[in-house]
Design an enzyme around this catalytic site. Structure first.
Site, PDB file in Angstrom:
ATOM      1  N   HIS A   1      48.684   6.554  33.531  1.00  0.00           N
ATOM      2  CA  HIS A   1      49.967   5.851  33.505  1.00  0.00           C
ATOM      3  C   HIS A   1      49.767   4.342  33.464  1.00  0.00           C
ATOM      4  CE1 HIS A   1      51.690   9.763  34.648  1.00  0.00           C
ATOM      5  NE2 HIS A   1      52.585   9.340  33.799  1.00  0.00           N
TER       6      HIS A   1
ATOM      7  N   ARG B   1      60.891   7.171  31.214  1.00  0.00           N
ATOM      8  CA  ARG B   1      60.222   7.564  32.463  1.00  0.00           C
ATOM      9  C   ARG B   1      60.954   6.883  33.612  1.00  0.00           C
ATOM     10  NH1 ARG B   1      55.475   6.735  29.063  1.00  0.00           N
ATOM     11  NH2 ARG B   1      54.164   8.593  29.074  1.00  0.00           N
TER      12      ARG B   1
ATOM     13  N   ARG C   1      64.148  11.384  31.467  1.00  0.00           N
ATOM     14  CA  ARG C   1      63.328  12.369  32.180  1.00  0.00           C
ATOM     15  C   ARG C   1      63.534  12.163  33.674  1.00  0.00           C
ATOM     16  NH1 ARG C   1      56.929  12.199  31.912  1.00  0.00           N
ATOM     17  NH2 ARG C   1      57.228  10.488  33.344  1.00  0.00           N
TER      18      ARG C   1
ATOM     19  N   GLU D   1      53.836  20.629  29.431  1.00  0.00           N
ATOM     20  CA  GLU D   1      52.643  19.838  29.744  1.00  0.00           C
ATOM     21  C   GLU D   1      51.695  20.584  30.684  1.00  0.00           C
ATOM     22  OE1 GLU D   1      53.958  16.043  31.294  1.00  0.00           O
ATOM     23  OE2 GLU D   1      55.480  16.945  32.564  1.00  0.00           O
TER      24      GLU D   1
ATOM     25  N   ASN E   1      49.788  14.079  27.298  1.00  0.00           N
ATOM     26  CA  ASN E   1      48.957  13.374  28.281  1.00  0.00           C
ATOM     27  C   ASN E   1      48.566  14.327  29.406  1.00  0.00           C
ATOM     28  OD1 ASN E   1      49.737  11.291  26.688  1.00  0.00           O
ATOM     29  ND2 ASN E   1      51.201  10.428  28.140  1.00  0.00           N
ATOM     30  N   ASP E   2      49.565  15.066  29.851  1.00  0.00           N
ATOM     31  CA  ASP E   2      49.267  16.024  30.914  1.00  0.00           C
ATOM     32  C   ASP E   2      48.758  17.348  30.366  1.00  0.00           C
ATOM     33  OD1 ASP E   2      49.641  14.867  33.488  1.00  0.00           O
ATOM     34  OD2 ASP E   2      51.742  14.605  32.947  1.00  0.00           O
TER      35      ASP E   2
ATOM     36  N   ARG F   1      43.235  12.630  34.219  1.00  0.00           N
ATOM     37  CA  ARG F   1      43.579  11.512  33.330  1.00  0.00           C
ATOM     38  C   ARG F   1      43.080  10.173  33.859  1.00  0.00           C
ATOM     39  NH1 ARG F   1      50.086  12.089  32.653  1.00  0.00           N
ATOM     40  NH2 ARG F   1      49.956  10.038  31.697  1.00  0.00           N
TER      41      ARG F   1
ATOM     42  N   CYS G   1      56.031  13.870  22.989  1.00  0.00           N
ATOM     43  CA  CYS G   1      56.186  12.543  23.588  1.00  0.00           C
ATOM     44  C   CYS G   1      54.914  12.070  24.269  1.00  0.00           C
ATOM     45  CB  CYS G   1      57.360  12.529  24.559  1.00  0.00           C
ATOM     46  SG  CYS G   1      57.082  13.536  26.006  1.00  0.00           S
TER      47      CYS G   1
HETATM   48  C1  PEP Z   1      52.823  13.419  29.120  1.00  0.00           C
HETATM   49  O1  PEP Z   1      52.324  13.985  30.092  1.00  0.00           O
HETATM   50  O2  PEP Z   1      52.376  13.532  27.965  1.00  0.00           O
HETATM   51  C2  PEP Z   1      53.983  12.529  29.300  1.00  0.00           C
HETATM   52  C3  PEP Z   1      54.601  12.010  28.269  1.00  0.00           C
HETATM   53  O3  PEP Z   1      54.360  12.241  30.557  1.00  0.00           O
HETATM   54  P1  PEP Z   1      53.586  11.199  31.494  1.00  0.00           P
HETATM   55  O4  PEP Z   1      52.604  10.440  30.658  1.00  0.00           O
HETATM   56  O5  PEP Z   1      54.628  10.317  32.078  1.00  0.00           O
HETATM   57  O6  PEP Z   1      52.938  12.068  32.514  1.00  0.00           O
HETATM   58 MG    MG Z   2      53.378  14.050  31.938  1.00  0.00          MG
END
Ligand code: PEP
Ligand code: MG
Length: 591
Positions: free
Chosen positions: A198, A305, A341, A440, A463-464, A474, A511
């Site tokens: 993040h 977010r 979200r 995710e 991302n997750d 991550r 996303c």
């Molecule tokens: C993701 O996990 O891809 C996502 C968009 O949410 P975040 O990066 O806020 O966890």
């Molecule tokens: Mg996420």
């Protein structure tokens, strides 16, 4: 490692956000708290060592008192926590025992404090009382505060830094990074951190270069050292030679020209070479980012977010405060849509004012929707604000980290409670807005068809999804090299989600940051995805890729890609087939 001022040192890390900057180092040294060393002291040094400890406590305490004094009266919950901390500074368990340990064991104050706080933590954990167990956080925070004064690493407030510098930190939380003042901070580097954390997402939206996972930057760099941060290739150069400096100044100019060229194209439509229109939307964390997102050519806000509002305020916002922000955002975007979200805290975005039980694996813990379902009053407040804001514009609702059908059913029950409250209170609202689930977690992929029956759309959070499918933290630099969007397992997950959405006829967007890297675009377009939301700074480069891409060719490439069994082979194929149109790769030496 000892360095001479004239010696050029190059450290390779992980690209946090692209771009190059050159400037003086400013150390935000939080590492002292983590890297405590033990050393023995003589009898004659004991009194001095105890005085050093008392001095650190006194400073930490007066700093704390200053914070309490400056607190708004309506923040009584925070006040209670801070006042508890005030007492803990002089608590026998921590204060008295540390002094005893210094004099009995003849060890330095830092080690004594560390030893004592560890013991206290262990003791609290064994007590079978949830409230007392949560107090363990207070002890940790108080002892960290004392420790930071002991090691001379008292928290530097990032928002107070008033020089044009490059920050060098052991670690920066997303909340720390969001405090960065753009006109002051040129870029930043950290010892810790991994891919698509993040903090890197915040850095990208700030559009400043950053490199993470350097491991030892805070040991090697000294304040005022000259640094080159190459965020695109993930390189830090300390005290560069003159020719390196010239080379990077040149690259910096070329990068700026390249970006300006891309930005000039940002108003062009995102249509593939063979005429297929795609939808490029922006992921944002703060309402202030909307103007930038529009400049970059985002049509809609595909992911807002919301947690940063909670992190910045350092308390839970009220329904009206949330409504005000959401309304501001949707009015700025009208008639285009904003996907809000719901709160995704914990994991790597821990709220400082939340005294939750310390979790061994926060990413697998009470994060996102799990936290909200356990704290329904917070969830209801957010839903009420969202429904009220929906009366003013085009809102979609997105729930993070869904891992089973029951969760989405429970979410709907909480939404109903929010609606009942709004009706009771005679407030104007609109509850008929699309509901989406973030995909995710691997389990959500496996049950995507069932989930699709419960929601109006899916949003793939790569991302997750990468983190949880490949078991790669991550935020962990040690395993960052294994964090690969083009891993065949990840591609299969995306394909399964796409197929489920198509079969059940619901919308699908992506996303995650994966959509923001042009190298992934042929694969995603080849699969059939048409809606992408990304860090807005990535939109121009992705758009250029899309405008040069032929979807028939992408579909053919995908057929071959899905038969390959390693990231390396997949990468090679994409690089070979799309060499002519790939805008640039992160490590492109020409930029
Ligand atoms: C993701 O996990 O891809 C996502 C968009 O949410 P975040 O990066 O806020 O966890
Ligand atoms: Mg996420």
């Amino acid at each position: 490692m000892k360095t001479l001022k004239s010696e050029q040192i190059i450290i390779k890390g992980i690209s946090g956000s692209p771009g190059i900057c050159i400037g003086k180092a400013y150390i935000v040294d939080k590492e002292g708290v983590d890297l405590i060393k033990r050393y023995w002291i003589t009898d004659a040094q004991v009194t001095k060592e105890i005085d050093r400890f008392k001095n650190a406590v006194a400073k930490a305490k007066s700093d704390h008192a200053r914070i309490i004094d400056s607190l708004d009266e309506d923040l009584s919950e925070n006040l209670n926590i801070l006042e508890t901390h005030m007492v803990l500074f002089k608590d026998k368990m921590l204060y008295g025992k540390t002094i005893d340990t210094i004099s009995n064991e003849k060890i330095n104050a830092e080690w004594a404090l560390k030893k004592v706080s560890r013991k206290v933590k262990a003791m609290f954990k064994e007590i079978d009382d949830k409230y007392l167990q949560t107090r363990v956080n207070d002890i940790v925070q108080v002892s960290d505060k004392i420790m930071s004064y002991l090691v001379g690493a008292q928290d530097i407030k990032i928002s107070d830094i008033n020089k044009r510098v490059i920050l060098v930190a052991h670690d920066l939380s997303p909340a720390d990074a969001s405090q960065i003042q753009l006109e002051r901070i040129k870029g930043f580097v950290t010892d810790r951190g991994g891919k698509d954390s993040h903090t890197s997402i915040v850095a990208k939206s700030l559009k400043i270069p950053s490199v993470f996972g350097l491991g030892r930057a805070t040991n090697v760099v000294k304040n005022d050292d000259i640094l080159i941060v190459d965020g695109s290739s993930g390189t830090l150069i300390i005290n560069p030679y003159e020719n390196t400096l010239f080379e990077y100044e040149d690259r910096m100019t070329r990068f700026a020209e390249y970006m300006a060229g891309l930005e000039r194209e940002s108003h062009l439509p995102a249509v593939t070479k063979d005429g297929i229109p795609l939808n490029l939307m922006a992921n944002i964390e703060l309402v202030e980012e909307v103007v930038g997102a529009k400049d970059y050519g985002a049509t809609d806000i595909g992911l807002f977010r919301t947690e940063f509002l909670y992190l910045d305020l350092k308390r839970f916002p009220t329904e009206d405060e949330l409504l005000y922000k959401y309304k501001e955002l949707i009015e700025l975007m009208n008639p285009h849509s904003v996907t809000i979200r719901t709160l995704d805290i914990n994991g790597d975005k821990v709220n400082p004012y939340l005294t939750t039980v310390e979790e061994a694996n926060p990413a697998l813990g009470l994060r996102a929707v799990r936290f909200c379902l356990e704290n329904q009053d917070i969830f209801i407040t957010q839903f009420k604000a969202i429904f009220r804001a929906a009366a003013f514009g085009n809102i979609k609702l997105l729930i993070p980290m869904i891992s089973c059908v029951e969760e989405i059913i429970q979410v709907k029950q909480v939404m109903n409670k929010a609606v009942l409250e709004l009706e009771d209170e005679n407030k104007v609202f609109n509850k008929d807005i699309p509901l989406g689930a973030m995909i995710e977690v691997p389990s959500a992929v496996m049950i995507a068809e069932h989930l699709a029956e419960q929601v109006d759309f899916f949003s793939i959070g790569t991302n997750d999804l990468i983190q949880y499918s490949l078991a790669i933290d991550r935020g962990n630099r040690q395993v960052a090299h294994l964090y690969q969007a083009l891993n065949p397992a990840v591609l299969k997950m995306i394909k399964m989600t796409y197929d489920a959405a198509k079969k059940k006829d619901i919308d699908l967007i992506m996303c995650g940051e994966m959509a923001g890297d042009p190298i992934n675009i042929p694969v995603l377009v080849g699969m059939g995805l048409t809606n992408f939301s990304m860090n807005s700074a990535s939109i121009p480069v992705v758009k250029r890729m899309i405008r040069n891409l032929d979807t028939t060719k992408a579909k053919n490439s995908l057929k071959k890609i899905m038969t390959l069994n390693s990231v390396q082979e997949i990468l090679e194929l994409i690089l070979k087939e799309y060499k002519e149109i790939l805008p640039f790769t992160e490590t492109d030496e020409n930029i």
